[in-house]
Design a protein around this motif. Structure first.
Motif, PDB file in Angstrom:
ATOM      1  N   UNK A 423       0.659  -1.340  -0.023  1.00 49.29           N
ATOM      2  CA  UNK A 423       0.034  -0.104  -0.045  1.00 49.29           C
ATOM      3  C   UNK A 423       0.925   1.292  -0.036  1.00 49.29           C
ATOM      4  N   UNK A 424       0.244   2.459   0.585  1.00 47.76           N
ATOM      5  CA  UNK A 424       1.009   3.721   0.487  1.00 47.76           C
ATOM      6  C   UNK A 424       1.767   3.773   1.666  1.00 47.76           C
ATOM      7  N   UNK A 425       1.058   3.522   2.999  1.00 47.58           N
ATOM      8  CA  UNK A 425       1.747   3.697   4.186  1.00 47.58           C
ATOM      9  C   UNK A 425       2.581   2.405   4.613  1.00 47.58           C
ATOM     10  N   UNK A 426       3.690   2.706   5.324  1.00 50.87           N
ATOM     11  CA  UNK A 426       4.223   1.433   6.104  1.00 50.87           C
ATOM     12  C   UNK A 426       4.450   0.357   5.011  1.00 50.87           C
ATOM     13  N   UNK A 427       4.770   0.631   3.809  1.00 48.66           N
ATOM     14  CA  UNK A 427       4.932  -0.613   2.559  1.00 48.66           C
ATOM     15  C   UNK A 427       6.051  -1.366   3.019  1.00 48.66           C
ATOM     16  N   UNK A 428       5.313  -2.512   2.687  1.00 46.91           N
ATOM     17  CA  UNK A 428       6.353  -3.963   2.272  1.00 46.91           C
ATOM     18  C   UNK A 428       5.853  -4.438   0.984  1.00 46.91           C
ATOM     19  N   UNK A 429       6.599  -5.314   0.501  1.00 53.31           N
ATOM     20  CA  UNK A 429       5.989  -6.098  -0.642  1.00 53.31           C
ATOM     21  C   UNK A 429       6.197  -7.699  -0.201  1.00 53.31           C
ATOM     22  N   UNK A 430       5.510  -8.417  -1.008  1.00 46.76           N
ATOM     23  CA  UNK A 430       5.357  -9.694  -0.702  1.00 46.76           C
ATOM     24  C   UNK A 430       5.510 -10.774  -1.920  1.00 46.76           C
ATOM     25  N   UNK A 431       6.351 -11.838  -1.938  1.00 49.02           N
ATOM     26  CA  UNK A 431       6.308 -12.872  -3.119  1.00 49.02           C
ATOM     27  C   UNK A 431       5.990 -14.142  -2.599  1.00 49.02           C
ATOM     28  N   UNK A 432       5.291 -14.971  -3.543  1.00 53.47           N
ATOM     29  CA  UNK A 432       5.032 -16.512  -3.164  1.00 53.47           C
ATOM     30  C   UNK A 432       5.810 -17.448  -3.968  1.00 53.47           C
ATOM     31  N   UNK A 433       6.109 -18.381  -3.422  1.00 52.52           N
ATOM     32  CA  UNK A 433       6.671 -19.583  -4.024  1.00 52.52           C
ATOM     33  C   UNK A 433       6.088 -20.902  -3.532  1.00 52.52           C
ATOM     34  N   UNK A 482       1.844   4.794  -5.693  1.00 48.58           N
ATOM     35  CA  UNK A 482       3.068   4.414  -6.440  1.00 48.58           C
ATOM     36  C   UNK A 482       3.015   2.874  -6.507  1.00 48.58           C
ATOM     37  N   UNK A 483       2.728   2.234  -5.531  1.00 53.31           N
ATOM     38  CA  UNK A 483       2.694   0.825  -5.572  1.00 53.31           C
ATOM     39  C   UNK A 483       1.816   0.110  -6.670  1.00 53.31           C
ATOM     40  N   UNK A 484       0.715   0.860  -6.938  1.00 54.23           N
ATOM     41  CA  UNK A 484      -0.512   0.320  -8.018  1.00 54.23           C
ATOM     42  C   UNK A 484       0.462   0.563  -9.285  1.00 54.23           C
ATOM     43  N   UNK A 485       0.849   1.702  -9.558  1.00 48.65           N
ATOM     44  CA  UNK A 485       1.543   2.012 -10.773  1.00 48.65           C
ATOM     45  C   UNK A 485       2.869   1.041 -10.803  1.00 48.65           C
ATOM     46  N   UNK A 486       3.558   0.706  -9.770  1.00 51.28           N
ATOM     47  CA  UNK A 486       4.625  -0.200 -10.206  1.00 51.28           C
ATOM     48  C   UNK A 486       4.184  -1.632 -10.384  1.00 51.28           C
ATOM     49  N   UNK A 487       3.021  -2.022  -9.611  1.00 48.67           N
ATOM     50  CA  UNK A 487       2.389  -3.488 -10.169  1.00 48.67           C
ATOM     51  C   UNK A 487       1.833  -3.234 -11.541  1.00 48.67           C
ATOM     52  N   UNK A 488       1.542  -2.175 -12.149  1.00 47.21           N
ATOM     53  CA  UNK A 488       1.055  -2.137 -13.381  1.00 47.21           C
ATOM     54  C   UNK A 488       2.323  -2.554 -14.423  1.00 47.21           C
ATOM     55  N   UNK A 489       3.253  -1.727 -14.012  1.00 46.10           N
ATOM     56  CA  UNK A 489       4.705  -1.935 -14.701  1.00 46.10           C
ATOM     57  C   UNK A 489       5.036  -3.375 -14.694  1.00 46.10           C
ATOM     58  N   UNK A 490       4.951  -3.786 -13.474  1.00 46.89           N
ATOM     59  CA  UNK A 490       5.620  -5.384 -13.027  1.00 46.89           C
ATOM     60  C   UNK A 490       4.725  -6.198 -14.077  1.00 46.89           C
ATOM     61  N   UNK A 491       3.283  -6.037 -14.115  1.00 48.20           N
ATOM     62  CA  UNK A 491       2.465  -6.792 -14.900  1.00 48.20           C
ATOM     63  C   UNK A 491       2.848  -7.015 -16.408  1.00 48.20           C
ATOM     64  N   UNK A 492       3.038  -5.722 -16.738  1.00 47.75           N
ATOM     65  CA  UNK A 492       3.704  -5.608 -18.274  1.00 47.75           C
ATOM     66  C   UNK A 492       4.916  -6.281 -18.444  1.00 47.75           C
ATOM     67  N   UNK A 493       5.805  -5.958 -17.528  1.00 43.09           N
ATOM     68  CA  UNK A 493       6.995  -6.735 -17.684  1.00 43.09           C
ATOM     69  C   UNK A 493       7.092  -8.088 -17.885  1.00 43.09           C
ATOM     70  N   UNK A 494       6.247  -8.787 -16.947  1.00 36.37           N
ATOM     71  CA  UNK A 494       6.299 -10.277 -16.909  1.00 36.37           C
ATOM     72  C   UNK A 494       5.128 -11.057 -17.521  1.00 36.37           C
ATOM     73  N   UNK A 495       4.415 -10.247 -18.156  1.00 37.32           N
ATOM     74  CA  UNK A 495       3.242 -10.634 -18.824  1.00 37.32           C
ATOM     75  C   UNK A 495       2.300 -11.478 -18.006  1.00 37.32           C
TER      76      UNK A 495
END
Length: 769
Positions: A423-433, A482-495
């Motif tokens: 999100x916007x405040x106290x941001x973290x990211x997460x990935x899954x495997x 910004x985290x949403x716009x970054x997600x949009x860029x990542x979605x394009x990058x990785x299809x």
């Protein structure tokens, strides 16, 4: 081959690299007469074990019971295989493969290394970078898996013959300790003045101690970044630090040598002591004693707790060793030491934590009087973790970073590979495997370019380190983050598929993910702000949540937020608008004589569209302003924290007749107008907490009965208010309800990315089913 012998391939996954797991396996295997091999690879550890059934059974029992202190096993798979007869048991070189393991978290100095550090006969006596397989830097110096020295920032320091001998001896405590080093071959300290000029000294630690005792403010490089450090007992220096950092009232954390030393000021219960002395060594919020504010003037003004941490790097310990005049073998970890340090993140207001020497000298110019640096690079920026410990409540993680990252959260089922950008405040990211979720370290608020860059870098590091190939990118529902716009860029990058998740849905899903809940639950999401599906700001919600989505059942009646986001700090705006709307303008002028209430009245009269919010956080801000506790916060959450503190010694009342519950809307207008007339702030603050808690509890009971759901999940930043949460639980204790809270990740927005990931992953699973 002897017919009694057979061979197994054992695959161990979890935190099993960089923690002494291979020598541990080696010692057990050799002592039980087993033959074979053990190695690291991308999946974890592979063991080939050859021996009799009896020998193998003993090995299995010991493997489970005698794990090294930093190791943890997530899964253990085995198969009988055909192999030639082995002549011995060997540790062999690591090999690359698909990444299914994790890097250990950074660990505080262990008792054995501390004993060596203060032993004049030891070759590492007072060496500022002493470590072994049980302690030291891990995640913050690692670039890739497998966790081996060439993949870390220690690759720049070739080992001397003595260190190499330890490193290659399976029976040595430093066998394959990747940061292993000594005075002859490892990193070194350098002391610089406020302008970044080298200070000529044979002993940077001793000189640093002298400067601190003279009242100087220093920037000291640690594991995941720099700290600003000064003498906590020197109130003049503490005031100067506040002035230089432009931090008028936000609390500082302190560091003491041990719990015994801290008991001079703070109440340290057993749970807090265990956390403080753990390998994670977080900051723990501990209750003040009666005279604490006199002794620690300016550290945590007007609060009931102070953040405490114990030394976790050799550099820290060496400063405390100076304080006892370097008495050989002094029991620093248990006996009182009369040194108390402010230890706060080194950054310029809101910027990311400083991690390299040049960056420190540039960004901390005008704040630090000196710099204690070293030449081992920090690869991953990682702040101190913060935990709230209360024996009457589950431990709550407020900030999850050093010591807890990148520990895996095991999901209740496998999900597609996903990246969640938070999100916007106290941001973290997460990935899954597969069934593992890996949360990033605390990034911070995305209100400046530097933090946005840090988020991008953290995600790329997680992708590269854990070999992530995402098919889904999850993000917040708000399109302008910004985290949403970054997600949009990542979605394009990785299809990959872009999957926005409503903010409060993600809050509840984070709790479900931690506790393995897939059945419908009632979710209580209480926080400051989050965009709702109706386009308004939410934050005081009761939701029905299941794997397929959510339904909004109840919420607080929205209040006006004149000035929008400004209201998060300026609670007087909400209060003035509320009073004006209800014909109490004179009271608003009386309560806020130094604020521009006329501007608020003009907005109300002009019928200009004013944002509305059901946020409980904003109700707390409004109540703090109405009760003259705080009408302008200098840091996020200040007003609600002070309001909780104001109520701490009073028994509140549930003013039920002033609360209207109709069609799922909790209307507090009459109650809030009543609060504005109250003179006794403490009693009114207590009534506010009790009435809010009781109203939520009654609504929960009604919604639970209607829906036939007995599992309740609590999340959101307001859930850090222990007074309110305890009262809600007390009101529900005679109901047949099961309550779940955040345990492994923060209940504030720091845990939101886990919830986003779980919602997106489960939606994909359901779609395929």
């Amino acid at each position: 081959m002897d017919s009694n012998l057979y061979t197994r391939r054992i695959r161990v996954r979890g935190t099993v690299q960089g923690v002494g797991f291979r020598p541990f396996v080696y010692v057990i295997a050799v002592s039980e007469g087993l033959k074979g091999t053990v190695l690291n690879d991308g999946e974890g550890v592979e063991i080939i074990l050859q021996g009799t059934k009896e020998q193998q059974e003993v090995f299995d029992r010991r493997l489970k019971k005698e794990l090294p202190p930093l190791a943890s096993v997530d899964s253990l798979d085995e198969a009988v295989v055909e192999y030639p007869v082995f002549s011995s048991f060997r540790i062999i070189e690591s090999r690359s493969s698909a990444v299914k393991t994790t890097i250990p978290a950074d660990a505080a100095v262990c008792k054995d290394c501390l004993a060596e550090l203060v032993d004049p006969s030891n070759r590492r006596y007072r060496y500022p970078f002493i470590n072994c397989t049980h302690c030291g830097p891990r995640y913050t110096i690692t670039a890739h898996i497998p966790y081996d020295r060439p993949q870390t920032s220690m690759k720049d320091f070739p080992m001397c013959s003595l260190c190499h001998k330890e490193y290659t001896d399976p029976l040595d405590r430093r066998f394959h300790a990747q940061p292993n080093a000594c005075w002859n071959c490892g990193p070194q300290l350098a002391l610089k003045d406020k302008d970044g000029n080298l200070i000529e000294t044979d002993d940077p630690i001793a000189e640093t101690f002298k400067l601190i005792k003279k009242g100087a403010i220093g920037a000291i490089k640690g594991l995941g970044g720099f700290h600003l450090v000064c003498d906590a007992l020197n109130s003049q220096t503490v005031r100067e630090l506040r002035k230089r950092k432009n931090r008028p009232s936000k609390p500082f954390a302190i560091m003491t040598a041990n719990a015994k030393s801290a008991k001079r000021f703070l109440v340290i219960d057993q749970e807090a002591k265990n956390l403080l002395e753990s390998s994670a060594a977080p900051i723990v919020l501990c209750p003040k004693k009666d005279r604490t504010d006199e002794l620690l003037d300016g550290i945590a003004p007007d609060l009931s707790t102070i953040g405490l941490m114990l030394p976790y790097t050799p550099i820290h310990w060496l400063l405390f060793f100076e304080a006892v005049n370097r008495q050989p073998h002094y029991p620093l970890a248990s006996e009182e030491v009369s040194l108390y340090l402010v230890m706060t993140s080194a950054n310029a207001g809101g910027e990311p934590l400083v991690i390299n020497n040049k960056e420190a000298e540039e960004q901390l110019q005008g704040i630090a009087d000196f710099y204690l640096e070293h030449n081992r690079n920090i690869l991953i920026r990682c702040d101190d973790s913060v935990i709230r410990s209360d024996l009457s409540e589950p431990t709550k993680i407020i900030r999850r970073a050093r010591g807890y990252v990148p520990k895996v959260t095991k999901l209740p089922r496998k999900v597609p590979s996903c990246i969640a950008t938070g999100s916007w405040l106290k941001n973290t990211a997460c990935v899954s495997k597969e069934d593992s979720a890996i949360l990033s370290q605390h990034i911070g608020d995305l209100d400046r370019v530097s933090n946005c860059t840090t988020l991008s870098e953290a995600i790329e590091h997680l992708i590269e380190t854990f070999d992530i190939h995402p098919s889904i990118i999850a993000c917040d529902f708000h399109p302008d983050f910004f985290s949403t716009r970054l997600a949009e860029d990542l979605a394009d990058k990785y299809g990959a598929k872009l999957f926005p998740v409503q903010h409060h849905h993600a809050h509840i899903a984070s709790v479900m993910a931690q506790h393995g809940l897939e059945e419908p639950v009632l979710g209580v999401a209480l926080d400051g702000v989050g965009l709702g599906t109706d386009g308004t700001s939410w934050g005081g919600e009761i939701l029905l949540v299941d794997p397929s989505g959510f339904l909004r059942l109840s919420h607080f009646k929205p209040v006006a937020l004149p000035g929008g986001d400004k209201c998060a700090k300026e609670g007087w705006r909400i209060a003035a608008a509320f009073l004006a709307k209800h014909g109490n303008r004179n009271l608003a002028r009386e309560l806020f004589p130094n604020r521009n209430v006329q501007m608020i009245f003009h907005l109300i009269d002009s019928n200009f569209p004013i944002p509305q919010s059901s946020s409980l956080g904003r109700l707390f801000d409004m109540a703090a302003a109405l009760l003259r506790v705080k009408d302008f916060s200098t840091y996020e959450g200040e007003a609600p924290v002070l309001l909780e503190y104001a109520a701490k010694n009073k028994n509140g009342r549930f003013l039920r007749e002033m609360v209207k519950r109709e069609n799922g809307i909790l209307n507090l207008d009459e109650f809030l107008l009543h609060l504005a007339q109250r003179q006794d702030t403490a009693e009114a603050a207590a009534d506010f907490h009790t009435t809010i808690a009781s109203a939520i509890a009654e609504e929960l009971i009604e919604q639970s009965t209607k829906a036939g759901i007995t599992k309740i999940c609590f999340s959101g930043g307001c859930c850090l208010n222990n007074l309110m949460i305890r009262q809600i639980k007390n009101a529900l204790k005679h109901q047949k309800l099961k309550i779940y809270e955040s345990t492994e990740v923060p209940c504030n927005d720091g845990g939101l990315s886990l919830g986003q990931l779980w919602v997106a992953g489960m939606a994909n699973v359901i779609e395929k089913e």
